[in-house]
Design an enzyme around this catalytic site. Structure first.
Site, PDB file in Angstrom:
ATOM      1  N   GLY A 179      19.050   5.665  56.473  1.00 42.81           N
ATOM      2  CA  GLY A 179      18.752   4.453  57.233  1.00 42.81           C
ATOM      3  C   GLY A 179      19.449   3.279  56.568  1.00 42.81           C
ATOM      4  O   GLY A 179      19.775   3.340  55.370  1.00 42.81           O
ATOM      5  N   GLN A 199      21.110  -5.496  54.494  1.00 39.33           N
ATOM      6  CA  GLN A 199      21.547  -4.791  53.289  1.00 39.33           C
ATOM      7  C   GLN A 199      23.070  -4.867  53.103  1.00 39.33           C
ATOM      8  O   GLN A 199      23.573  -4.635  51.992  1.00 39.33           O
ATOM      9  CB  GLN A 199      21.109  -3.322  53.334  1.00 39.33           C
ATOM     10  CG  GLN A 199      19.592  -3.137  53.220  1.00 39.33           C
ATOM     11  CD  GLN A 199      19.193  -1.701  53.218  1.00 39.33           C
ATOM     12  OE1 GLN A 199      19.018  -1.111  54.288  1.00 39.33           O
ATOM     13  NE2 GLN A 199      19.041  -1.105  52.069  1.00 39.33           N
ATOM     14  N   CYS A 215      15.449   3.402  48.156  1.00 40.27           N
ATOM     15  CA  CYS A 215      16.126   2.350  48.928  1.00 40.27           C
ATOM     16  C   CYS A 215      17.534   2.153  48.374  1.00 40.27           C
ATOM     17  O   CYS A 215      17.708   2.117  47.145  1.00 40.27           O
ATOM     18  CB  CYS A 215      15.343   1.046  48.829  1.00 40.27           C
ATOM     19  SG  CYS A 215      16.059  -0.317  49.775  1.00 40.27           S
ATOM     20  N   LEU A 216      18.498   2.031  49.246  1.00 39.01           N
ATOM     21  CA  LEU A 216      19.884   1.846  48.801  1.00 39.01           C
ATOM     22  C   LEU A 216      20.066   0.510  48.102  1.00 39.01           C
ATOM     23  O   LEU A 216      21.034   0.308  47.373  1.00 39.01           O
ATOM     24  CB  LEU A 216      20.831   1.971  49.999  1.00 39.01           C
ATOM     25  CG  LEU A 216      20.811   3.342  50.680  1.00 39.01           C
ATOM     26  CD1 LEU A 216      21.667   3.337  51.920  1.00 39.01           C
ATOM     27  CD2 LEU A 216      21.214   4.442  49.722  1.00 39.01           C
ATOM     28  N   HIS A 270      10.237   1.281  57.027  1.00 41.49           N
ATOM     29  CA  HIS A 270      10.960   0.823  55.844  1.00 41.49           C
ATOM     30  C   HIS A 270      12.093  -0.117  56.234  1.00 41.49           C
ATOM     31  O   HIS A 270      12.273  -1.183  55.647  1.00 41.49           O
ATOM     32  CB  HIS A 270      11.535   2.056  55.102  1.00 41.49           C
ATOM     33  CG  HIS A 270      12.391   1.725  53.917  1.00 41.49           C
ATOM     34  ND1 HIS A 270      12.003   1.941  52.619  1.00 41.49           N
ATOM     35  CD2 HIS A 270      13.641   1.185  53.836  1.00 41.49           C
ATOM     36  CE1 HIS A 270      12.961   1.536  51.791  1.00 41.49           C
ATOM     37  NE2 HIS A 270      13.972   1.078  52.517  1.00 41.49           N
ATOM     38  N   GLU A 271      12.831   0.266  57.286  1.00 42.48           N
ATOM     39  CA  GLU A 271      13.963  -0.569  57.731  1.00 42.48           C
ATOM     40  C   GLU A 271      13.481  -1.870  58.358  1.00 42.48           C
ATOM     41  O   GLU A 271      14.082  -2.927  58.150  1.00 42.48           O
ATOM     42  CB  GLU A 271      14.837   0.215  58.729  1.00 42.48           C
ATOM     43  CG  GLU A 271      15.414   1.504  58.197  1.00 42.48           C
ATOM     44  CD  GLU A 271      16.152   1.348  56.889  1.00 42.48           C
ATOM     45  OE1 GLU A 271      16.236   2.324  56.144  1.00 42.48           O
ATOM     46  OE2 GLU A 271      16.639   0.235  56.591  1.00 42.48           O
ATOM     47  N   HIS A 286      12.836  -4.456  55.935  1.00 39.75           N
ATOM     48  CA  HIS A 286      14.066  -5.154  55.522  1.00 39.75           C
ATOM     49  C   HIS A 286      14.363  -6.329  56.438  1.00 39.75           C
ATOM     50  O   HIS A 286      14.792  -7.397  55.985  1.00 39.75           O
ATOM     51  CB  HIS A 286      15.278  -4.199  55.554  1.00 39.75           C
ATOM     52  CG  HIS A 286      15.460  -3.364  54.323  1.00 39.75           C
ATOM     53  ND1 HIS A 286      15.678  -3.885  53.076  1.00 39.75           N
ATOM     54  CD2 HIS A 286      15.477  -2.024  54.165  1.00 39.75           C
ATOM     55  CE1 HIS A 286      15.806  -2.912  52.191  1.00 39.75           C
ATOM     56  NE2 HIS A 286      15.695  -1.768  52.831  1.00 39.75           N
TER      57      HIS A 286
HETATM   58  O1  K2U Z   1      16.745   1.164  53.570  1.00 37.69           O
HETATM   59  C1  K2U Z   1      17.369   1.978  52.917  1.00 37.69           C
HETATM   60  O2  K2U Z   1      17.819   1.722  51.797  1.00 37.69           O
HETATM   61  C2  K2U Z   1      17.555   3.343  53.478  1.00 37.69           C
HETATM   62  C3  K2U Z   1      16.634   4.342  52.861  1.00 37.69           C
HETATM   63  C4  K2U Z   1      15.809   4.845  54.027  1.00 37.69           C
HETATM   64  C5  K2U Z   1      14.568   5.568  53.632  1.00 37.69           C
HETATM   65  C6  K2U Z   1      13.631   4.980  52.811  1.00 37.69           C
HETATM   66  C7  K2U Z   1      12.452   5.648  52.517  1.00 37.69           C
HETATM   67  C8  K2U Z   1      12.218   6.905  53.036  1.00 37.69           C
HETATM   68  C9  K2U Z   1      13.163   7.490  53.849  1.00 37.69           C
HETATM   69  C10 K2U Z   1      14.320   6.809  54.157  1.00 37.69           C
HETATM   70  C11 K2U Z   1      17.586   5.275  52.136  1.00 37.69           C
HETATM   71  O3  K2U Z   1      18.074   6.210  53.004  1.00 37.69           O
HETATM   72  S1  K2U Z   1      16.933   5.879  50.670  1.00 37.69           S
HETATM   73  C12 K2U Z   1      17.802   7.255  50.278  1.00 37.69           C
HETATM   74  C13 K2U Z   1      17.230   8.463  50.933  1.00 37.69           C
HETATM   75  C14 K2U Z   1      18.094   9.428  51.324  1.00 37.69           C
HETATM   76  C15 K2U Z   1      17.598  10.580  51.899  1.00 37.69           C
HETATM   77  C16 K2U Z   1      16.224  10.766  52.103  1.00 37.69           C
HETATM   78  C17 K2U Z   1      15.363   9.778  51.725  1.00 37.69           C
HETATM   79  C18 K2U Z   1      15.861   8.616  51.116  1.00 37.69           C
HETATM   80 ZN    ZN Z   2      15.714   0.138  51.927  1.00 43.58          ZN
END
Ligand code: K2U
Ligand code: ZN
Length: 175
Positions: free
Chosen positions: A46, A51, A94-95, A136-137, A140
């Protein structure tokens, strides 16, 4: 398409409240294409526009598993219409908070309304990982990070850990 830089805590831009998109046009779609390429490169499942430094209410996601065909999803001006009391604990990352993971509890199911890649309105229920990721998104888009749901001590520990990792990576790159 282009891979854009992802903002990292404690960048204050990440605390901004993003603005609604007035019209889903080719410029909006070009941004969503860049966001998707950036997300795949990270890699993540996501990404919110803030971001990559763009304060607009836009999210991209792809929840397809490693062995499945890509299933990109695009959300413009997403809203949560309903949620349920039952909470789902999930270890989130979170990225923008690299290499830090903590459990967060969120409603297990949410009813969402958004505009898709073509500007068409969609209303649907999200559950499990879809519900976790979209909430989560959407956090943001309101300037909220998953670490803001943690205790002050854990949040400060997370930011210190990320800053240490960023410094170490910069030193490694300089050698
Ligand atoms: O917002 C972001 O940084 C994207 C997150 C989305 C996410 C957060 C929490 C739970 C699931 C997804 C990133 O994708 S975090 C990296 C990641 C990659 C694979 C699976 C879960 C998290
Ligand atoms: Zn995030």
């Amino acid at each position: 398409m282009a891979i854009r830089d992802i903002l990292i805590v404690p960048n204050p831009q990440l605390k901004q409240v993003s603005k609604p998109v007035e019209r889903v046009d080719d410029e909006t779609r070009a941004l969503m294409d860049d966001m998707l390429e950036t997300m795949y490169d990270a890699p993540g499942i996501g990404l919110a526009a803030i971001q990559v430094g763009i304060p607009l209410r836009i999210i991209v996601m792809d929840l397809a598993g490693k062995d499945e065909d890509p299933a990109p999803q695009f959300f413009v001006n997403p809203q949560i219409l309903e949620d349920v009391e039952d909470l789902l604990p999930w270890e989130e990352g979170c990225l923008s908070v690299p290499d830090y993971y903590e459990e967060v509890e969120r409603p297990r199911r949410v009813k969402i309304r958004y505009l898709d890649y073509d500007g068409k309105e969609v209303i649907e229920w999200a559950e499990e990982l879809y519900a976790v990721c979209i909430q989560h998104e959407m956090d943001h888009l309101n300037g909220v990070l998953f670490i803001d749901h943690l205790s002050r001590l854990k949040r400060q520990r997370a930011i210190r850990k990320v800053q240490k990792t960023v410094r170490e990576k910069a030193l490694d790159a300089a050698e």
